[in-house]
Design a protein around this motif. Structure first.
Motif, PDB file in Angstrom:
ATOM      1  N   CYS A 115      39.187  42.200  37.466  1.00 49.76           N
ATOM      2  CA  CYS A 115      38.004  41.358  37.591  1.00 49.76           C
ATOM      3  C   CYS A 115      38.355  40.170  38.472  1.00 49.76           C
ATOM      4  O   CYS A 115      39.524  39.910  38.752  1.00 49.76           O
ATOM      5  CB  CYS A 115      37.503  40.903  36.226  1.00 49.76           C
ATOM      6  N   GLU A 116      37.360  39.428  38.874  1.00 49.40           N
ATOM      7  CA  GLU A 116      37.587  38.318  39.784  1.00 49.40           C
ATOM      8  C   GLU A 116      38.448  37.238  39.156  1.00 49.40           C
ATOM      9  O   GLU A 116      39.313  36.646  39.801  1.00 49.40           O
ATOM     10  CB  GLU A 116      36.235  37.723  40.217  1.00 49.40           C
ATOM     11  N   GLU A 117      38.281  36.976  37.860  1.00 47.19           N
ATOM     12  CA  GLU A 117      39.052  35.932  37.178  1.00 47.19           C
ATOM     13  C   GLU A 117      40.541  36.293  37.138  1.00 47.19           C
ATOM     14  O   GLU A 117      41.410  35.455  37.426  1.00 47.19           O
ATOM     15  CB  GLU A 117      38.520  35.728  35.760  1.00 47.19           C
ATOM     16  N   CYS A 118      40.878  37.547  36.787  1.00 43.17           N
ATOM     17  CA  CYS A 118      42.283  37.969  36.732  1.00 43.17           C
ATOM     18  C   CYS A 118      42.916  37.975  38.125  1.00 43.17           C
ATOM     19  O   CYS A 118      44.105  37.656  38.290  1.00 43.17           O
ATOM     20  CB  CYS A 118      42.408  39.354  36.110  1.00 43.17           C
TER      21      CYS A 118
ATOM     22  N   ARG B 255      46.906  35.636  42.044  1.00 39.57           N
ATOM     23  CA  ARG B 255      47.176  35.014  43.332  1.00 39.57           C
ATOM     24  C   ARG B 255      47.754  33.612  43.161  1.00 39.57           C
ATOM     25  O   ARG B 255      48.597  33.172  43.948  1.00 39.57           O
ATOM     26  CB  ARG B 255      45.903  34.968  44.172  1.00 39.57           C
ATOM     27  N   SER B 256      47.323  32.918  42.139  1.00 37.97           N
ATOM     28  CA  SER B 256      47.881  31.595  41.868  1.00 37.97           C
ATOM     29  C   SER B 256      49.361  31.678  41.520  1.00 37.97           C
ATOM     30  O   SER B 256      50.172  30.876  41.961  1.00 37.97           O
ATOM     31  CB  SER B 256      47.110  30.934  40.725  1.00 37.97           C
TER      32      SER B 256
ATOM     33  N   ALA C 168      35.632  45.373  36.394  1.00 39.21           N
ATOM     34  CA  ALA C 168      36.628  45.319  37.468  1.00 39.21           C
ATOM     35  C   ALA C 168      36.026  45.734  38.794  1.00 39.21           C
ATOM     36  O   ALA C 168      35.038  46.463  38.838  1.00 39.21           O
ATOM     37  CB  ALA C 168      37.804  46.228  37.139  1.00 39.21           C
ATOM     38  N   GLY C 169      36.668  45.268  39.842  1.00 42.65           N
ATOM     39  CA  GLY C 169      36.277  45.673  41.175  1.00 42.65           C
ATOM     40  C   GLY C 169      36.989  46.967  41.558  1.00 42.65           C
ATOM     41  O   GLY C 169      37.553  47.682  40.719  1.00 42.65           O
ATOM     42  N   VAL C 170      37.003  47.262  42.856  1.00 37.66           N
ATOM     43  CA  VAL C 170      37.608  48.508  43.322  1.00 37.66           C
ATOM     44  C   VAL C 170      39.122  48.516  43.130  1.00 37.66           C
ATOM     45  O   VAL C 170      39.764  49.553  43.129  1.00 37.66           O
ATOM     46  CB  VAL C 170      37.268  48.752  44.805  1.00 37.66           C
ATOM     47  N   ASP C 171      39.751  47.310  42.975  1.00 35.38           N
ATOM     48  CA  ASP C 171      41.203  47.246  42.813  1.00 35.38           C
ATOM     49  C   ASP C 171      41.624  47.252  41.356  1.00 35.38           C
ATOM     50  O   ASP C 171      42.793  47.092  41.024  1.00 35.38           O
ATOM     51  CB  ASP C 171      41.761  45.987  43.489  1.00 35.38           C
TER      52      ASP C 171
ATOM     53  N   LYS D 152      37.185  49.351  34.314  1.00 35.65           N
ATOM     54  CA  LYS D 152      37.191  48.240  33.390  1.00 35.65           C
ATOM     55  C   LYS D 152      38.509  47.490  33.531  1.00 35.65           C
ATOM     56  O   LYS D 152      39.569  48.093  33.548  1.00 35.65           O
ATOM     57  CB  LYS D 152      37.034  48.758  31.963  1.00 35.65           C
ATOM     58  N   CYS D 153      38.466  46.177  33.618  1.00 36.19           N
ATOM     59  CA  CYS D 153      39.680  45.365  33.749  1.00 36.19           C
ATOM     60  C   CYS D 153      40.430  45.322  32.423  1.00 36.19           C
ATOM     61  O   CYS D 153      39.843  45.580  31.349  1.00 36.19           O
ATOM     62  CB  CYS D 153      39.295  43.949  34.188  1.00 36.19           C
ATOM     63  N   ASN D 154      41.708  44.999  32.457  1.00 36.41           N
ATOM     64  CA  ASN D 154      42.514  44.912  31.228  1.00 36.41           C
ATOM     65  C   ASN D 154      41.959  43.886  30.247  1.00 36.41           C
ATOM     66  O   ASN D 154      42.147  43.998  29.029  1.00 36.41           O
ATOM     67  CB  ASN D 154      43.958  44.550  31.564  1.00 36.41           C
ATOM     68  N   CYS D 155      41.322  42.832  30.790  1.00 36.48           N
ATOM     69  CA  CYS D 155      40.800  41.783  29.910  1.00 36.48           C
ATOM     70  C   CYS D 155      39.486  42.190  29.262  1.00 36.48           C
ATOM     71  O   CYS D 155      38.943  41.470  28.421  1.00 36.48           O
ATOM     72  CB  CYS D 155      40.625  40.481  30.700  1.00 36.48           C
ATOM     73  N   GLY D 156      38.946  43.330  29.660  1.00 39.58           N
ATOM     74  CA  GLY D 156      37.680  43.810  29.108  1.00 39.58           C
ATOM     75  C   GLY D 156      36.511  43.549  30.019  1.00 39.58           C
ATOM     76  O   GLY D 156      35.405  44.037  29.753  1.00 39.58           O
ATOM     77  N   GLY D 157      36.701  42.785  31.067  1.00 39.49           N
ATOM     78  CA  GLY D 157      35.608  42.488  31.979  1.00 39.49           C
ATOM     79  C   GLY D 157      35.398  43.601  32.982  1.00 39.49           C
ATOM     80  O   GLY D 157      36.144  44.583  33.041  1.00 39.49           O
TER      81      GLY D 157
END
Length: 418
Positions: A43-46, A51-52, A37-40, A30-35
């Motif tokens: 989530c894609e948004e975070c 990267r930005s 998460a991928g293998v890393d 689970k991503c920190n934002c609650g979405g």
């Protein structure tokens, strides 16, 4: 006025992943934002946001400028090596170290503001530039936009922010092993009896004034004691190292800037015997016309100055200030009459006084003969340093030259000579 930019460092942190048990007994992050998460662990948004930020930091990095403290140190004139260090090092390296300047930024770094507080002095300039010294190796970090929009320092502001130069002076040497010398009125080649003192770190050379605060009996100014350079002349040898103080002052009153440095006037002082005399029961190889029976004695000395150094390049001469006294009847010629060369030119710091005798009555014997120690005659003898002419220069030793049947000796030695 200098403008200080405080940079804010942005880094990306990854929290410990949380785990949710699924009916299939598989674990899904689970991503920190609650979405989801991928293998890393993101989530894609975070991931796109991070990267930005990295690209933003990379773009700003070239705009970082060197802190003003660096310019201040490089523009400062530095301080010359102290006299005792130069006296010790120059004869060993054979170089004039008067141009060596020591620069220190410790006092300036101590006042440098470190972004975020704390930190060691060594990291102050890095922290001021907004660089995160705690970032993992290879990670690109972001810099707050305030760093790129802060006004640039103008050259005038950088010069005003630079620390004031330290007023000082240094002795200018003419020869590799030179110093300020006193040769009792003589002026040997390759030895300076005058010296230039050159000031540095001043604002206006027309405001510089010099004075001899300690040791005015040992040196004197040649010309007005004002300006960037002054010349001094030796008038007596030092009693010990750095016993002369010379002050240079810029301005007047309580606000005047001052610097006091030390000098030493070196002078031929005494001789040191180099081992014991060497006796030979033969003619010296360089003595033309010498025939046996004969003897030859070598008496070696080292020439020493008033602060314990060997004087390399000094000329030594001998003098016979009185007549010889006979201890037994003899027809031996007086040493003062047959002395072929009365000086040792530009020695390497040592010389050998050779005494030999052949023929005459009584006949000389070999040094080991039973009668070798019988006294024949004696004569006053002395050595001077600084001139080829007998009796010129600084007198460094007096003694009695005593000739025996089988050898010669210097006796009753006084060195240094009062």
């Amino acid at each position: 006025m200098s403008t200080q930019t405080q940079a804010q460092v942005k880094t990306t942190s990854i929290s410990k992943p949380s785990f949710i048990a699924m009916p299939t007994r598989l674990l899904q992050r689970k991503c920190n934002c609650g979405g989801h998460a991928g293998v890393d662990g993101e989530c894609e948004e975070c991931r796109n946001k991070r990267r930005s930020l990295q690209r933003h930091g990379t773009t700003l990095a070239p705009s970082l400028k060197v802190p003003s403290i660096v310019h201040g140190v490089l523009l400062s004139p530095g301080e010359p090596l102290d006299t005792s260090t130069r006296v010790f090092m120059e004869p060993r390296f054979g170089y004039d170290l008067s141009i060596v300047q020591i620069r220190s930024a410790s006092s300036d770094l101590g006042n440098t503001h470190v972004a975020g507080g704390g930190g060691e002095r060594g990291d102050a300039a890095v922290a001021d530039a907004g660089i995160n010294t705690d970032a993992p190796a290879g990670e690109t970090v972001g810099v707050d936009a305030a760093a790129s929009t802060a006004p640039e320092e103008t050259p005038d502001e950088a010069e005003a922010a630079a620390p004031a130069a330290v007023l000082s002076w240094a002795q200018v040497l003419r020869f590799p092993h030179d110093a300020l010398w006193f040769f009792c009125g003589e002026h040997p080649r390759s030895f300076s009896t005058t010296s230039v003192l050159r000031a540095s770190g001043f604002s206006d050379p027309t405001h510089l004034r010099w004075r001899i605060s300690i040791g005015p009996d040992k040196i004197a100014f040649q010309g007005p004691p004002t300006g960037e350079e002054v010349r001094v002349k030796s008038t007596e040898g030092s009693a010990h190292l750095n016993d002369i103080d010379v002050e240079v002052r810029e301005g007047t009153g309580a606000t005047a800037r001052r610097f006091t440095g030390s000098l030493t006037v070196r002078k031929p002082h005494h001789l040191l015997a180099r081992g014991v005399p060497t006796d030979h029961g033969a003619c010296p190889p360089w003595a033309t016309g010498c025939v046996a029976p004969a003897y030859w004695t070598e008496l070696g000395y080292r020439v020493v100055d008033n602060v314990g150094g060997t004087i390399v390049g000094a000329t030594v001469n001998e003098n016979f200030p009185g007549a010889k006294t006979n201890d037994q009847a003899n027809d031996w010629e007086s040493p003062a009459a047959f002395s072929t060369t009365s000086f040792w030119r530009e020695t390497d710091g040592a010389f050998v006084d050779n005494w030999f005798h052949f023929g005459g009555t009584p006949s000389p014997v070999a040094p080991g003969a039973p009668t070798a120690g019988q006294s024949v005659d004696r004569i006053p003898h002395e050595f001077y340093v600084g001139n080829e002419t007998s009796g010129k220069g600084c007198r460094v030793q007096t003694h009695t030259a005593h000739r025996y049947l089988g050898f010669a000796r210097h006796e009753g030695i006084r060195t240094p000579v009062p």
